[in-house]
Design a protein around this motif. Structure first.
Motif, mmCIF file in Angstrom:
data_model
loop_
_atom_site.group_PDB
_atom_site.id
_atom_site.type_symbol
_atom_site.label_atom_id
_atom_site.label_comp_id
_atom_site.label_asym_id
_atom_site.label_seq_id
_atom_site.Cartn_x
_atom_site.Cartn_y
_atom_site.Cartn_z
ATOM 1 N N ASN A 157 20.275 40.215 36.361
ATOM 2 C CA ASN A 157 21.582 40.765 36.727
ATOM 3 C C ASN A 157 21.669 42.260 36.419
ATOM 4 O O ASN A 157 22.231 43.041 37.194
ATOM 5 N N THR A 158 21.113 42.651 35.281
ATOM 6 C CA THR A 158 21.137 44.063 34.887
ATOM 7 C C THR A 158 20.404 44.933 35.898
ATOM 8 O O THR A 158 20.904 45.991 36.308
ATOM 9 N N ILE A 159 19.215 44.496 36.320
ATOM 10 C CA ILE A 159 18.423 45.259 37.281
ATOM 11 C C ILE A 159 19.142 45.343 38.628
ATOM 12 O O ILE A 159 19.204 46.417 39.262
ATOM 13 N N GLU A 197 35.519 36.439 42.231
ATOM 14 C CA GLU A 197 34.664 36.392 41.044
ATOM 15 C C GLU A 197 33.644 35.262 41.113
ATOM 16 O O GLU A 197 32.609 35.320 40.448
ATOM 17 N N ALA A 198 33.916 34.240 41.899
ATOM 18 C CA ALA A 198 32.985 33.120 41.993
ATOM 19 C C ALA A 198 31.787 33.431 42.881
ATOM 20 O O ALA A 198 30.744 32.780 42.780
ATOM 21 N N SER A 199 31.928 34.429 43.737
ATOM 22 C CA SER A 199 30.851 34.797 44.655
ATOM 23 C C SER A 199 29.964 35.863 44.013
ATOM 24 O O SER A 199 30.452 36.901 43.554
ATOM 25 N N ALA A 200 28.663 35.588 44.009
ATOM 26 C CA ALA A 200 27.731 36.566 43.432
ATOM 27 C C ALA A 200 27.741 37.860 44.234
ATOM 28 O O ALA A 200 27.682 38.958 43.670
ATOM 29 N N VAL A 201 27.829 37.744 45.551
ATOM 30 C CA VAL A 201 27.821 38.936 46.405
ATOM 31 C C VAL A 201 29.069 39.775 46.164
ATOM 32 O O VAL A 201 28.997 41.004 45.979
ATOM 33 N N TRP A 202 30.249 39.120 46.150
ATOM 34 C CA TRP A 202 31.491 39.861 45.967
ATOM 35 C C TRP A 202 31.584 40.469 44.567
ATOM 36 O O TRP A 202 31.895 41.651 44.410
ATOM 37 N N SER A 203 31.338 39.658 43.540
ATOM 38 C CA SER A 203 31.511 40.143 42.165
ATOM 39 C C SER A 203 30.533 41.267 41.850
ATOM 40 O O SER A 203 30.911 42.304 41.280
ATOM 41 N N ARG A 204 29.265 41.097 42.243
ATOM 42 C CA ARG A 204 28.288 42.158 41.993
ATOM 43 C C ARG A 204 28.595 43.392 42.836
ATOM 44 O O ARG A 204 28.470 44.534 42.357
ATOM 45 N N GLY A 205 28.993 43.171 44.085
ATOM 46 C CA GLY A 205 29.322 44.304 44.948
ATOM 47 C C GLY A 205 30.487 45.114 44.409
ATOM 48 O O GLY A 205 30.483 46.352 44.461
ATOM 49 N N ILE A 207 32.187 47.252 32.247
ATOM 50 C CA ILE A 207 32.733 46.707 33.492
ATOM 51 C C ILE A 207 32.273 45.266 33.725
ATOM 52 O O ILE A 207 33.106 44.401 34.020
ATOM 53 N N PRO A 208 30.974 44.938 33.609
ATOM 54 C CA PRO A 208 30.571 43.534 33.787
ATOM 55 C C PRO A 208 31.249 42.577 32.804
ATOM 56 O O PRO A 208 31.561 41.445 33.157
ATOM 57 N N TYR A 209 31.478 43.048 31.588
ATOM 58 C CA TYR A 209 32.097 42.168 30.589
ATOM 59 C C TYR A 209 33.594 41.983 30.848
ATOM 60 O O TYR A 209 34.144 40.896 30.611
ATOM 61 N N LEU A 210 34.260 43.001 31.338
ATOM 62 C CA LEU A 210 35.714 42.962 31.482
ATOM 63 C C LEU A 210 36.172 42.431 32.829
ATOM 64 O O LEU A 210 37.345 42.053 32.962
ATOM 65 N N TYR A 211 35.281 42.399 33.821
ATOM 66 C CA TYR A 211 35.714 41.973 35.151
ATOM 67 C C TYR A 211 35.717 40.443 35.247
ATOM 68 O O TYR A 211 34.779 39.821 35.742
ATOM 69 N N HIS A 212 36.746 39.817 34.747
ATOM 70 C CA HIS A 212 36.954 38.369 34.892
ATOM 71 C C HIS A 212 38.420 38.071 34.634
ATOM 72 O O HIS A 212 39.067 38.710 33.802
ATOM 73 N N LEU A 255 27.534 38.425 36.393
ATOM 74 C CA LEU A 255 27.666 39.776 35.847
ATOM 75 C C LEU A 255 27.191 39.865 34.405
ATOM 76 O O LEU A 255 27.365 40.908 33.775
ATOM 77 N N ARG A 256 26.614 38.813 33.878
ATOM 78 C CA ARG A 256 26.148 38.842 32.487
ATOM 79 C C ARG A 256 24.896 39.711 32.396
ATOM 80 O O ARG A 256 23.820 39.348 32.837
ATOM 81 N N THR A 257 25.038 40.890 31.819
ATOM 82 C CA THR A 257 23.915 41.807 31.627
ATOM 83 C C THR A 257 23.278 41.555 30.258
ATOM 84 O O THR A 257 23.769 40.740 29.473
ATOM 85 N N VAL A 258 22.188 42.265 29.975
ATOM 86 C CA VAL A 258 21.519 42.095 28.678
ATOM 87 C C VAL A 258 22.443 42.530 27.546
ATOM 88 O O VAL A 258 22.482 41.895 26.491
ATOM 89 N N ALA A 259 23.206 43.612 27.756
ATOM 90 C CA ALA A 259 24.139 44.065 26.725
ATOM 91 C C ALA A 259 25.217 43.013 26.465
ATOM 92 O O ALA A 259 25.615 42.783 25.312
ATOM 93 N N VAL A 260 25.700 42.358 27.523
ATOM 94 C CA VAL A 260 26.677 41.275 27.355
ATOM 95 C C VAL A 260 26.032 40.097 26.638
ATOM 96 O O VAL A 260 26.651 39.465 25.771
ATOM 97 N N PHE A 261 24.777 39.795 26.969
ATOM 98 C CA PHE A 261 24.034 38.718 26.302
ATOM 99 C C PHE A 261 23.922 38.990 24.807
ATOM 100 O O PHE A 261 24.148 38.090 23.986
#
Length: 347
Positions: free
Chosen positions: A89-91, A171-179, A252-257, A267-273
């Protein structure tokens, strides 16, 4: 002849006063940066849960990379999958925001610095485009949550409902949420990157552009043959800083929910992990400080390796070759001096 007092005054060194002035910065830096880094390395070799504080060697690294760490049981494989998904996800998020960011910034920088275009209000546009960079990430996340999110009260879903359509679960769509997160990150940082590109372009000798114009070069040829080659150091700097920030992407990845406490898996990045492993004990199990430390160290190693690779790929080979030749000449000169000195002593 200079007096003894004059010689003594000339011999006084004021370097200590410079060190005194910069000492507070280094003390604060060591306390808030160096020691936490050292502590992170130490934690990465310690156990988790009930085994916290005990040395476990590379078990945490084996858990994250291979799913085979001791003491984790069935959680080891799940932890590995969670980390690898977070890294993927991070990449994706970094590439998705860096590529349009650098292209848009470079295009705007070329436009704003082109003396032929005479764009009015350049200063105003630069300020407006840089403004998102000074807004806090929390505010930006809250703004876009009100604009486009799962909530039926968000602006987009409100328009859809008023038009007789169903609300969309963005938020449920990977394309929409990542976009959306990619767009937010691009919007936040393209102004800063644009300013950096403009400073690099304005640092190029104007006579080179004039010579290209006299030779009949088109705008595209000037960009490819003059601007981009001379702008390479600034592009490399931007790439390195963006890569470091992108691999550490968190806010942003952590707060967007929409749901409280629910992290979007897409949206779970390594920093969120890493953050989740520090905070996991409140609901699921005791905090996995060792896992969090190992993940941080792995991310540090990956970032350093990619940084070195980028530098090596973008270095000037001719300059590097000349530098190596100069070193070889200096080494040979010192060798000859040493041989001559030893020969003189022997004689």
């Amino acid at each position: 002849m200079a007096s003894a007092a004059q010689r003594r005054i000339k011999s006084i060194s004021y370097a200590k006063y410079g060190y005194m002035f910069i000492a507070p910065f280094f003390l604060v830096y060591c306390f808030f940066q160096i020691w936490p880094l050292i502590q992170t390395f130490i934690l990465s070799f310690q156990g988790n849960g009930a085994d916290a504080g005990t040395f476990v060697g590379f078990d945490n690294y084996a858990t994250i990379l291979f799913g085979s760490g001791e003491g984790m049981g069935r959680r080891a494989k799940a932890m590995q999958e969670l980390f690898l998904t977070s890294f993927k996800n991070t990449i994706i998020l970094w590439f998705g925001n860096f590529i349009p960011q650098i292209l848009l910034s470079l295009l705007l920088a070329v436009w704003f610095t082109d003396s032929k275009l005479h764009i009015p209000g350049v200063g105003f546009f630069k300020v407006v485009m840089y403004l998102p960079n000074i807004i806090t990430a929390v505010s930006v996340a809250a703004l876009f949550m009100r604009f486009i999110s799962n909530s039926q009260l968000s602006a987009v879903n409100t328009l859809l409902l008023n038009a007789g359509n169903d609300a969309v679960s963005f938020e449920a769509s990977a394309v929409w949420s990542r976009g959306i997160v990619m767009f937010i990150q691009t919007w936040l940082w393209f102004g800063n990157t644009m300013i950096m590109m403009m400073s690099g372009i304005m640092g190029i000798n104007p006579s080179l552009f004039e010579a290209a114009a006299i030779d009949g070069a088109s705008s595209g040829q000037v960009l490819r043959k003059v601007t981009l080659p001379l702008l390479r150091p600034m592009v490399v700097y931007t790439l390195i800083t963006s890569m470091i920030g992108g691999l550490q992407m968190f806010d942003i990845p952590y707060l967007y929910h929409t749901g409280a406490g629910k992290i979007n898996a897409n949206l779970r990045t390594v920093a969120v992990f890493v953050y989740e492993q520090f905070r996991a004990g409140a609901k699921v199990h005791q905090p996995d400080y060792g896992i969090a430390g190992a993940a941080s160290v792995i991310l540090f190693i990956i970032t350093a390796a990619l940084g070195i690779l980028v530098f090596r790929m973008n270095r000037d080979e001719d300059e590097h070759r000349k530098k190596q030749e100069r070193k070889a000449l200096v080494k040979e000169y010192k060798k000859q001096q040493k041989l001559a000195k030893n020969g003189g002593l022997g004689a």
